[in-house]
Design a protein around this motif. Structure first.
Motif, short mmCIF file in Angstrom:
data_model
loop_
_atom_site.label_atom_id
_atom_site.label_comp_id
_atom_site.label_asym_id
_atom_site.label_seq_id
_atom_site.Cartn_x
_atom_site.Cartn_y
_atom_site.Cartn_z
N ASN A 1 0.86 -1.18 0.00
CA ASN A 1 0.00 0.00 0.00
C ASN A 1 0.90 1.24 0.00
N ASN A 2 1.09 1.92 -1.18
CA ASN A 2 0.38 1.72 -2.41
C ASN A 2 1.24 1.98 -3.65
N PHE A 3 2.49 2.49 -3.48
CA PHE A 3 3.31 2.90 -4.62
C PHE A 3 4.70 2.27 -4.49
N PHE A 4 4.99 1.33 -5.41
CA PHE A 4 6.30 0.67 -5.45
C PHE A 4 7.14 1.28 -6.56
N VAL A 5 8.41 1.57 -6.26
CA VAL A 5 9.33 2.03 -7.30
C VAL A 5 10.56 1.14 -7.28
N PHE A 6 11.09 0.89 -8.48
CA PHE A 6 12.32 0.12 -8.60
C PHE A 6 13.40 1.00 -9.19
N ASP A 7 14.55 1.01 -8.54
CA ASP A 7 15.71 1.78 -8.98
C ASP A 7 16.74 0.80 -9.51
N GLY A 8 16.87 0.74 -10.84
CA GLY A 8 17.80 -0.21 -11.44
C GLY A 8 19.25 0.17 -11.24
N ILE A 9 19.53 1.44 -11.00
CA ILE A 9 20.91 1.86 -10.76
C ILE A 9 21.39 1.31 -9.43
N GLN A 10 20.54 1.42 -8.42
CA GLN A 10 20.88 0.92 -7.10
C GLN A 10 20.46 -0.54 -6.89
N SER A 11 19.73 -1.10 -7.86
CA SER A 11 19.22 -2.48 -7.79
C SER A 11 18.40 -2.71 -6.52
N CYS A 12 17.45 -1.82 -6.27
CA CYS A 12 16.61 -1.97 -5.09
C CYS A 12 15.22 -1.41 -5.36
N GLY A 13 14.25 -1.92 -4.64
CA GLY A 13 12.88 -1.44 -4.74
C GLY A 13 12.40 -0.97 -3.38
N SER A 14 11.41 -0.10 -3.37
CA SER A 14 10.86 0.41 -2.12
C SER A 14 9.39 0.72 -2.31
N VAL A 15 8.67 0.72 -1.20
CA VAL A 15 7.24 1.01 -1.20
C VAL A 15 6.99 2.25 -0.35
N GLN A 16 6.19 3.16 -0.89
CA GLN A 16 5.76 4.33 -0.16
C GLN A 16 4.23 4.38 -0.14
N THR A 17 3.68 4.77 1.01
CA THR A 17 2.24 4.98 1.09
C THR A 17 1.96 6.45 0.83
N LEU A 18 1.36 6.75 -0.33
CA LEU A 18 1.14 8.13 -0.76
C LEU A 18 -0.34 8.42 -0.83
N GLY A 19 -0.66 9.70 -0.86
CA GLY A 19 -2.05 10.12 -1.03
C GLY A 19 -2.76 10.30 0.30
#
Length: 375
Positions: A357-375
């Motif tokens: 819940n609710n916004f996942f972003v993937f950073d290919g430069i750092q090879s990591c993903g994270s989730v933020q709850t926005l809105g």
């Protein structure tokens, strides 16, 4: 439509039980039944669509409908396994060209192409065709906004019978259940990508572990955080509990404002998150057009204005990240983002475990993903 987590779903055949045996052992028979009853509409037949659709079809959904009237090109065929090379010289759409490959992955899943533009979708269409979820893949921000509103507009209290069928069932055993269309959005840009979920009010079942209690301790613990029992100790027992979560709509997410007073927290956020919002702003300013390698200067200007409006330090998004996001999506990033998106769709329509819940972003430069709850 999506039914509640307490609904008893329809049975699956012996052939399906054999095919999905590993999955049933992983997330349970009821979850597989709900998955097998789900109908998914994917707007946009892109390489990212192929990665998501592959996982959904192999998992055993009931039907998958692709909507993309863009003519198939040679570049499309070179970009993904999803398109049938034999149609290279035929006058066909990207959605139609993807059907053969998807059907071959799992013939028990219905796959079809739907003609038209996203703007032609209506609440009646979504309801009459009984979609559980709409996935908007690599779509302009205006389309994401309209589809997000549309999915929320068809929420209603409908008749759902006790075996999990919809309104067309002849069963006398029925009850009022909250039904809704879940909305997902996903895109990849260069080394980065995002997945967004709007599940409205989502009910799900999750496992709770029970361990022999010590004096003054609760015997119920979350299995995700529970310590591994010592050798020879009493085995941990688990049971399902019902939970719920509320999700923000896409337009609320777009109105997100970051607190400049929390600069330390802002610097810990993935630059891919700021990049996604910058690309949304670019589309708004350019009639939905996607930014390309020649738009670096325009994006720099737009970022300075965006950062100023949000009172953000301009160095939260450097030129290297910005430039990397203007390249065609790389295959590894497509696979990762597509895998994450499909995983969350499976959790959402099966009502087993909690989707992020609710916004996942993937950073290919750092090879990591994270989730933020926005809105």
């Amino acid at each position: 439509m999506t039914s509640s987590a307490v609904e008893a779903p329809t049975d699956i055949t012996a052939q399906e039980a054999e095919l999905y045996d590993r999955q049933i052992r992983l997330w349970g028979l009821d979850a597989q039944k709900r998955l097998r009853a789900s109908r998914i509409l994917m707007v946009g037949a892109t390489p990212l669509t192929g990665e998501i659709a592959k996982n959904l079809v192999l998992a055993g959904i009931r039907s998958l409908t692709l909507m993309d009237d863009s003519p198939l090109s040679a570049d499309d065929i070179d970009s993904s396994f999803i398109y049938d090379p034999s149609l290279a010289t035929a006058a066909t759409t990207r959605a139609e060209a993807a059907l053969s490959a998807l059907h071959s992955l799992n013939p028990m899943v219905e796959v079809s192409a739907k003609s038209g533009q996203p703007e032609q979708l209506t609440a009646d269409v979504l309801a009459n065709e009984d979609y559980d979820a709409v996935l908007a893949i690599s779509q302009p921000v205006e389309v994401l906004q309209s589809l997000g509103r549309l999915c929320r507009s068809v929420t209603y209290d409908g008749e759902v019978n006790s075996n999990g069928a919809g309104n067309n069932s002849n069963s006398d055993s029925s009850a009022k259940q909250r039904r809704q269309v879940q909305f997902f959005a996903a895109d990849c840009f260069g080394c980065h990508g995002y997945v967004f979920l709007d599940l409205q009010r989502h009910e799900f079942a999750t496992e709770l572990a029970e361990v022999p209690p010590k004096a003054g301790q609760d015997s119920s613990v979350d299995p995700k955080t529970a310590a591994v029992p010592a050798a020879g100790s009493q085995p941990v027992e688990t049971h399902l509990i019902k939970r719920s979560a509320d999700y923000a709509d896409f337009e609320s997410v777009l109105r997100t404002r970051w607190d400049p007073a929390k600069l330390g927290s802002l610097r810990r956020l993935s630059p891919a998150l700021y990049l996604a919002f910058l690309l949304f702003e670019f589309q708004r300013a350019n009639n939905g057009a996607r930014a390309g390698p020649n738009d670096v200067d325009a994006l720099k200007t737009l970022w300075r204005a965006f950062a100023e409006s949000q009172q953000l330090p301009a160095n939260l998004l450097d030129e290297a990240v910005l430039s990397s996001g203007l390249q065609p999506p790389s295959c590894p990033v497509l696979a990762i983002v597509g895998g994450v998106a499909a995983q969350e769709v499976i959790k959402a329509v099966s009502h087993k475990d909690d989707p992020f819940n609710n916004f996942f972003v993937f950073d290919g430069i750092q090879s990591c993903g994270s989730v933020q709850t926005l809105g």
